[in-house]
Design a protein around this motif. Sequence first.
Motif, PDB file in Angstrom:
ATOM      1  N   LEU A   1       0.815  -1.219   0.000  1.00 21.93           N
ATOM      2  CA  LEU A   1       0.000   0.000   0.000  1.00 21.93           C
ATOM      3  C   LEU A   1       0.852   1.275   0.000  1.00 21.93           C
ATOM      4  O   LEU A   1       0.526   2.216  -0.742  1.00 21.93           O
ATOM      5  CB  LEU A   1      -0.961  -0.005   1.193  1.00 21.93           C
ATOM      6  N   PRO A   2       1.939   1.352   0.785  1.00 19.80           N
ATOM      7  CA  PRO A   2       2.795   2.541   0.664  1.00 19.80           C
ATOM      8  C   PRO A   2       3.385   2.719  -0.736  1.00 19.80           C
ATOM      9  O   PRO A   2       3.576   3.854  -1.197  1.00 19.80           O
ATOM     10  CB  PRO A   2       3.889   2.286   1.707  1.00 19.80           C
TER      11      PRO A   2
ATOM     12  N   TYR B   1       1.850   1.827  -3.532  1.00 18.93           N
ATOM     13  CA  TYR B   1       0.750   2.403  -4.305  1.00 18.93           C
ATOM     14  C   TYR B   1       0.655   3.904  -4.061  1.00 18.93           C
ATOM     15  O   TYR B   1       0.517   4.702  -5.002  1.00 18.93           O
ATOM     16  CB  TYR B   1      -0.578   1.751  -3.912  1.00 18.93           C
ATOM     17  N   ALA B   2       0.700   4.264  -2.790  1.00 18.76           N
ATOM     18  CA  ALA B   2       0.543   5.678  -2.433  1.00 18.76           C
ATOM     19  C   ALA B   2       1.667   6.522  -3.014  1.00 18.76           C
ATOM     20  O   ALA B   2       1.431   7.628  -3.526  1.00 18.76           O
ATOM     21  CB  ALA B   2       0.502   5.821  -0.912  1.00 18.76           C
TER      22      ALA B   2
ATOM     23  N   ASP C   1       1.105   7.241  -6.705  1.00 18.18           N
ATOM     24  CA  ASP C   1      -0.109   7.965  -7.058  1.00 18.18           C
ATOM     25  C   ASP C   1       0.156   9.463  -6.968  1.00 18.18           C
ATOM     26  O   ASP C   1       1.002   9.917  -6.194  1.00 18.18           O
ATOM     27  CB  ASP C   1      -1.236   7.560  -6.090  1.00 18.18           C
TER      28      ASP C   1
ATOM     29  N   ASN D   1      -1.871  11.467  -5.745  1.00 23.29           N
ATOM     30  CA  ASN D   1      -2.521  11.918  -4.518  1.00 23.29           C
ATOM     31  C   ASN D   1      -2.333  10.830  -3.461  1.00 23.29           C
ATOM     32  O   ASN D   1      -3.203   9.980  -3.247  1.00 23.29           O
ATOM     33  CB  ASN D   1      -4.005  12.208  -4.765  1.00 23.29           C
ATOM     34  N   ALA D   2      -1.177  10.857  -2.789  1.00 25.48           N
ATOM     35  CA  ALA D   2      -0.846   9.806  -1.819  1.00 25.48           C
ATOM     36  C   ALA D   2      -1.819   9.796  -0.646  1.00 25.48           C
ATOM     37  O   ALA D   2      -2.069   8.739  -0.052  1.00 25.48           O
ATOM     38  CB  ALA D   2       0.584   9.995  -1.314  1.00 25.48           C
TER      39      ALA D   2
ATOM     40  N   ARG E   1      -4.921   9.925  -0.488  1.00 23.39           N
ATOM     41  CA  ARG E   1      -6.154   9.154  -0.667  1.00 23.39           C
ATOM     42  C   ARG E   1      -6.014   7.698  -0.215  1.00 23.39           C
ATOM     43  O   ARG E   1      -7.000   6.983  -0.079  1.00 23.39           O
ATOM     44  CB  ARG E   1      -6.595   9.222  -2.125  1.00 23.39           C
ATOM     45  N   TRP E   2      -4.759   7.249   0.044  1.00 25.83           N
ATOM     46  CA  TRP E   2      -4.518   5.873   0.442  1.00 25.83           C
ATOM     47  C   TRP E   2      -4.458   5.679   1.963  1.00 25.83           C
ATOM     48  O   TRP E   2      -4.436   4.553   2.444  1.00 25.83           O
ATOM     49  CB  TRP E   2      -3.198   5.375  -0.165  1.00 25.83           C
ATOM     50  N   GLN E   3      -4.425   6.777   2.703  1.00 20.33           N
ATOM     51  CA  GLN E   3      -4.213   6.651   4.141  1.00 20.33           C
ATOM     52  C   GLN E   3      -5.332   5.901   4.850  1.00 20.33           C
ATOM     53  O   GLN E   3      -5.077   5.092   5.755  1.00 20.33           O
ATOM     54  CB  GLN E   3      -4.038   8.043   4.772  1.00 20.33           C
TER      55      GLN E   3
ATOM     56  N   ILE F   1      -4.731   2.290   4.288  1.00 20.07           N
ATOM     57  CA  ILE F   1      -3.579   1.820   5.060  1.00 20.07           C
ATOM     58  C   ILE F   1      -3.968   1.602   6.514  1.00 20.07           C
ATOM     59  O   ILE F   1      -3.592   0.597   7.140  1.00 20.07           O
ATOM     60  CB  ILE F   1      -2.402   2.809   4.943  1.00 20.07           C
TER      61      ILE F   1
ATOM     62  N   GLN G   1      -9.069   2.717  -6.444  1.00 29.49           N
ATOM     63  CA  GLN G   1      -7.969   1.969  -5.830  1.00 29.49           C
ATOM     64  C   GLN G   1      -7.962   0.517  -6.282  1.00 29.49           C
ATOM     65  O   GLN G   1      -6.885  -0.073  -6.474  1.00 29.49           O
ATOM     66  CB  GLN G   1      -8.076   2.064  -4.301  1.00 29.49           C
TER      67      GLN G   1
END
Length: 521
Positions: free
Chosen positions: A329-330, A332-333, A336, A338-339, A341-343, A346, A486
């Motif tokens: 996941l990090p 992916y972030a 991207d 816009n990192a 949007r993954w928090q 996570i 995602q």
Amino acid sequence: MTVWIEVALESYRTHEAHRTDRSDDATPAALAGALEQIPAFAGVAPVRSRLATRDIPLKAAGWRLSVDTLDGARTLCATHEDGPPIPGFTRYRTFARPAGEDLAASLREFAEADDASRAPLAKAHRVAAPESDDGAPSSTPDSDSGDEVERIEWRIDAGGADILATLETDAQGRAALRLAAPAADGALDAVFRLAGEIIDAAPFFIAPDEAHELANDAANGAANDAANEPVFAAKLALPRTATRREAFIAIAASVAQQWFGNEFAARAGLSDEHVHQLRVAQRRLKTLLKLFRDDVDETWTTRIAPDLKWFGDLLADARDWDVFTDKTLPSYAASDDNAARWQTLIDAADLRRRVARDRVRDALASKRYVRLTLAFVERLARFASQEDETPVRLVSYAKKRIRKDYRRIARVADLASLEPHERHRVRIHAKRLRYALEFFRSVTTQRTRKQTAKMLGALQTVLGEANDAAVAADRLASMPEATDYQRGFARAWGAASARKDAQEGERLLRAMHRPRVRASL
């Protein structure tokens, strides 16, 4: 001279109480009380003593030497392992002799008292009482009388086997229980049967490898952190003259050292690396059982394999969530635009990771798990005690197995043309071959040990990354917190990773030299 067999257990309550100050039920009296509720201990009068013990370092493999002081009288005690070292189980001989005021002289006499002890104990007096510049022994370091130990002993008649049960608690609160009996018909059955009754009724587990304990156990202060360090697979140096059976026992014992060592360390706090190394140990064990299929009997299949799968599945789930949360996941972030949007995702994955790790922690504390480790050690001890009626040279067996496992990966089609599940099978076979080369490293060529094994590791890594990406896409798709964006991102990432890693894997596979066993053996 009498040969003894011994099962070593440790109290997890004392281990945990030492770190959390919850010691009400971890005192010697409390542990002795728990043991005396077991039928085998009923009516047996315990013998209590308090002594000081000091280890004297020896360079001779398989030997231990100590000075025990009880009521002012000192005794030299030496033990020699009689057979392959198995964590939690020992077959040994003992040598004991009273020590006089001149410890160095007593040690010289002790070494000369028996042909078997002469060479391994020959220089012990120099360690206990170093010589001064003029060649005379310096004053013996008697002020350092050793560690205080509280000892409680029971002599138990277990169906004809005379078992000496010894509970020892050191100054730091570590409590160890040893079940020892003269090696005779029925003794192995009796000792393990009693060990099973104890772990069902009292807070004990199989003790880890003693070498790990001595290296990592800490008395106090900052050294406590060392006891929590993960344990990695040790390099094996199997004798060139070893048989297949001897190799199986030595490799299984090495796996157990990594397995039990990480279990012991994890009791002070289960980390992601503990989970990883526990899973590596289980994978090594799985490879071992496939390499030595003929040595897997009904006991392994019915009594051990189901619980190994149960424990392995818990480790696999926890490890997958670790990789997904901390790596995938990090990544992916970071890729991207816009990192942020993954928090949320996570955080949700981290919660599931904690739940999976709690399941592993609960498993390690369960009776089912302790029974599994005891069954594993018992089967290994029984296997080691059986006569090898048709010995096969390790060199011949290793050559056959390595050649067969290498063909499994060398004959596959272009990795880029395979379906994902087919590439995953290639990865599994590459991993098994790499473990096999680690097991048999002492009989392989230098190029095999250094180059082929290294390239197998790289092949396993690149194919593993592609598999992790595929697993991650499926895992993310099942999470309600994930958005359609995602899910699509993960699928695209997985597809790109599969193409790239398949191409790199193909390059590594075709550049790999065939592993070889040394022809000069």
